[in-house]
Design a protein around this motif. Structure first.
Motif, mmCIF file in Angstrom:
data_model
loop_
_atom_site.group_PDB
_atom_site.id
_atom_site.type_symbol
_atom_site.label_atom_id
_atom_site.label_comp_id
_atom_site.label_asym_id
_atom_site.label_seq_id
_atom_site.Cartn_x
_atom_site.Cartn_y
_atom_site.Cartn_z
ATOM 1 N N ILE A 43 0.833 -1.177 -0.119
ATOM 2 C CA ILE A 43 0.025 -0.030 0.038
ATOM 3 C C ILE A 43 0.900 1.265 -0.138
ATOM 4 O O ILE A 43 0.761 2.298 -0.874
ATOM 5 N N GLN A 44 2.037 1.204 0.926
ATOM 6 C CA GLN A 44 2.759 2.334 1.097
ATOM 7 C C GLN A 44 3.648 2.664 -0.244
ATOM 8 O O GLN A 44 3.848 3.782 -0.893
ATOM 9 N N THR A 45 4.092 1.664 -0.872
ATOM 10 C CA THR A 45 4.909 1.667 -2.122
ATOM 11 C C THR A 45 4.060 2.192 -3.349
ATOM 12 O O THR A 45 4.463 2.842 -3.902
ATOM 13 N N LEU A 46 2.969 1.731 -3.520
ATOM 14 C CA LEU A 46 2.082 2.179 -4.360
ATOM 15 C C LEU A 46 1.744 3.743 -4.357
ATOM 16 O O LEU A 46 1.645 4.438 -5.309
ATOM 17 N N GLN A 47 1.500 4.197 -3.127
ATOM 18 C CA GLN A 47 1.321 5.524 -2.879
ATOM 19 C C GLN A 47 2.612 6.432 -3.275
ATOM 20 O O GLN A 47 2.499 7.508 -3.757
ATOM 21 N N ASP A 48 3.640 5.729 -3.026
ATOM 22 C CA ASP A 48 4.967 6.362 -3.164
ATOM 23 C C ASP A 48 5.340 6.590 -4.698
ATOM 24 O O ASP A 48 5.623 7.394 -5.424
ATOM 25 N N GLY A 55 3.379 13.881 -8.671
ATOM 26 C CA GLY A 55 3.664 14.830 -7.742
ATOM 27 C C GLY A 55 2.673 14.668 -6.517
ATOM 28 O O GLY A 55 1.825 14.032 -6.372
ATOM 29 N N SER A 56 3.189 15.372 -5.402
ATOM 30 C CA SER A 56 2.562 15.311 -4.157
ATOM 31 C C SER A 56 3.235 16.298 -3.105
ATOM 32 O O SER A 56 4.218 16.971 -3.552
ATOM 33 N N LYS A 107 -8.084 1.067 -6.402
ATOM 34 C CA LYS A 107 -8.019 2.326 -7.339
ATOM 35 C C LYS A 107 -6.641 2.813 -7.578
ATOM 36 O O LYS A 107 -6.317 3.326 -8.781
ATOM 37 N N ASP A 108 -5.739 2.680 -6.626
ATOM 38 C CA ASP A 108 -4.310 3.100 -6.897
ATOM 39 C C ASP A 108 -3.604 2.300 -8.133
ATOM 40 O O ASP A 108 -2.869 2.874 -8.694
ATOM 41 N N ILE A 109 -4.004 1.020 -7.917
ATOM 42 C CA ILE A 109 -3.480 0.049 -9.017
ATOM 43 C C ILE A 109 -4.005 0.465 -10.382
ATOM 44 O O ILE A 109 -3.202 0.313 -11.507
ATOM 45 N N ALA A 110 -5.273 0.712 -10.519
ATOM 46 C CA ALA A 110 -5.744 1.182 -11.563
ATOM 47 C C ALA A 110 -5.256 2.359 -12.312
ATOM 48 O O ALA A 110 -4.917 2.629 -13.292
ATOM 49 N N PHE A 111 -5.081 3.344 -11.398
ATOM 50 C CA PHE A 111 -4.608 4.529 -11.609
ATOM 51 C C PHE A 111 -3.186 4.697 -12.218
ATOM 52 O O PHE A 111 -2.735 5.312 -13.421
ATOM 53 N N LEU A 112 -2.266 3.866 -11.522
ATOM 54 C CA LEU A 112 -0.797 3.753 -12.090
ATOM 55 C C LEU A 112 -0.834 2.913 -13.190
ATOM 56 O O LEU A 112 0.063 3.068 -14.102
ATOM 57 N N PHE A 113 -1.596 1.722 -13.530
ATOM 58 C CA PHE A 113 -1.794 1.173 -14.728
ATOM 59 C C PHE A 113 -2.278 2.052 -15.769
ATOM 60 O O PHE A 113 -1.543 2.292 -17.007
ATOM 61 N N ASN A 114 -3.352 2.909 -15.791
ATOM 62 C CA ASN A 114 -3.533 3.498 -16.630
ATOM 63 C C ASN A 114 -2.751 5.005 -17.184
ATOM 64 O O ASN A 114 -2.550 5.257 -18.111
#
Length: 359
Positions: A43-48, A55-56, A107-114
């Protein structure tokens, strides 16, 4: 050292390697404690990774009162991430393990993939070169995979923007699952997503879909007509909308002409004109007018329209005559259709198949 208020920006390669390591731990079914730790780390690495891509705000220490500083995304980080997730086959594992993740992580996985599929050629080519990724995503619509259906739908909607993916699905047996399974599911969100994908397959790449219609016309429209006759409102609503758009694409002209030359198709749309839903009625009108305006109208279609002309004219005169949801163009088109039917109707009037007074 890249420091922002006490936070060192993490290197993208290190994050991807860490993600791959914890995914491997997750797939080996170790102790529950290790699984919990792997989940938290993933979860943390996906957010990173998301922070590096888009950006963040910089992280501040708990004691710091300084305002957070914006960390800008860098193109070189995006490229490094794409190269490493490809080389380490990260996403095929992420997608197959996604059912174990919390909703926001999916949702993060889908976002990163897209994001990577849209922006990074190396990642897009990787996906195109590994069709098993596409089929794994498509399988997310299956009833037993309900937990991942929405995330998979988001990824598939992005994938079909590529004509090669569109062609891949249209020429596969998986397409027919959309027609007989996915878009008739009782889960509204999954059903709507599957219809959005089907609409994309039919409309986003007209040259590809036109070729498909030419090759699989009978099978496709036989299946699709069942959706138009469905007892389920949501199915009829989506189906009429998809067909209305599909038939009016210029590259689909030959398909449209073939479709509106069928008496059985005409009867379907005459019945849809009197659907309980205003939106279904309006979409049905925009398809019905194609039958009436057909310059190469077959005799049986002509006979159906002329035989039922009097009641059709009466029905259309009242059709949305006081509606506030239509514009002047609709009324102008309706008037033209009525005039055209009047000119056609020289034979004795009979019963109007499938139509009754709306009063």
């Amino acid at each position: 050292m890249n420091m922002v208020f006490g936070w060192r920006k993490k290197k993208p390669a290190e994050i991807v390697k860490k993600l791959s390591k914890h995914l491997e731990t997750l797939t080996k079914a170790p102790s529950s404690r290790q699984v919990e730790h792997a989940h938290a780390s993933i979860i943390q690495t996906l957010q990173d990774l998301k922070a590096l891509l888009v950006g963040s705000d910089g992280k501040s220490t708990s004691t710091s009162k300084r305002k957070k500083r914006k960390i800008e995304a860098r193109p070189e980080d995006r490229q490094i991430i794409a190269e490493h997730v490809v080389n380490m086959n990260v996403f095929i594992v992420l997608i197959t393990q996604m059912h174990k993740m919390p909703f926001e992580t999916k949702k993060d996985i889908a976002f990163l993939f897209n994001f990577l599929f849209h922006h990074e050629k190396i990642f897009q080519e990787y996906v195109l070169g590994n069709p098993s990724i596409i089929w794994t995503i498509v399988s997310g619509y299956r009833p037993e995979n309900k937990a991942v259906s929405m995330a998979c739908g988001k990824m598939l909607e992005e994938c079909i923007k590529n004509s090669k993916v569109c062609h891949l699905i249209l020429t596969s047996n998986e397409l027919w699952r959309f027609l007989d399974t996915y878009i008739v599911l009782k889960d509204f969100e999954t059903q709507s997503s599957a219809f959005d994908v089907l609409k994309g397959l039919m409309t986003l790449h007209p040259s590809v879909s036109a070729e498909f219609f030419e090759q699989r016309y009978e099978k496709f429209f036989s299946s699709f007509n069942d959706l138009l006759r469905s007892d389920e409102y949501v199915v009829r609503r989506h189906a009429t909308k998809v067909m209305c758009r599909t038939l009016t694409i210029p590259e689909h002209f030959d398909t449209m002409m073939r479709y509106v030359s069928s008496k059985s198709h005409l009867k379907i749309w005459m019945n849809l004109l009197r659907d309980d839903s205003d939106q279904v009625q309006l979409d049905a009108f925009h398809v019905f007018k194609l039958f009436v305006a057909n310059p190469q109208m077959p005799k049986d279609v002509d006979h159906t329209l002329t035989t039922n002309g009097k009641r059709l004219i009466s029905f259309l005169n009242r059709f949305h005559d006081k509606s506030h949801s239509v514009d002047e163009d609709f009324f102008a088109e309706k008037s033209m259709i009525i005039d055209h039917i009047k000119k056609m109707s020289s034979s004795p009037f009979g019963d109007l198949t499938g139509l009754h007074n709306n009063s």
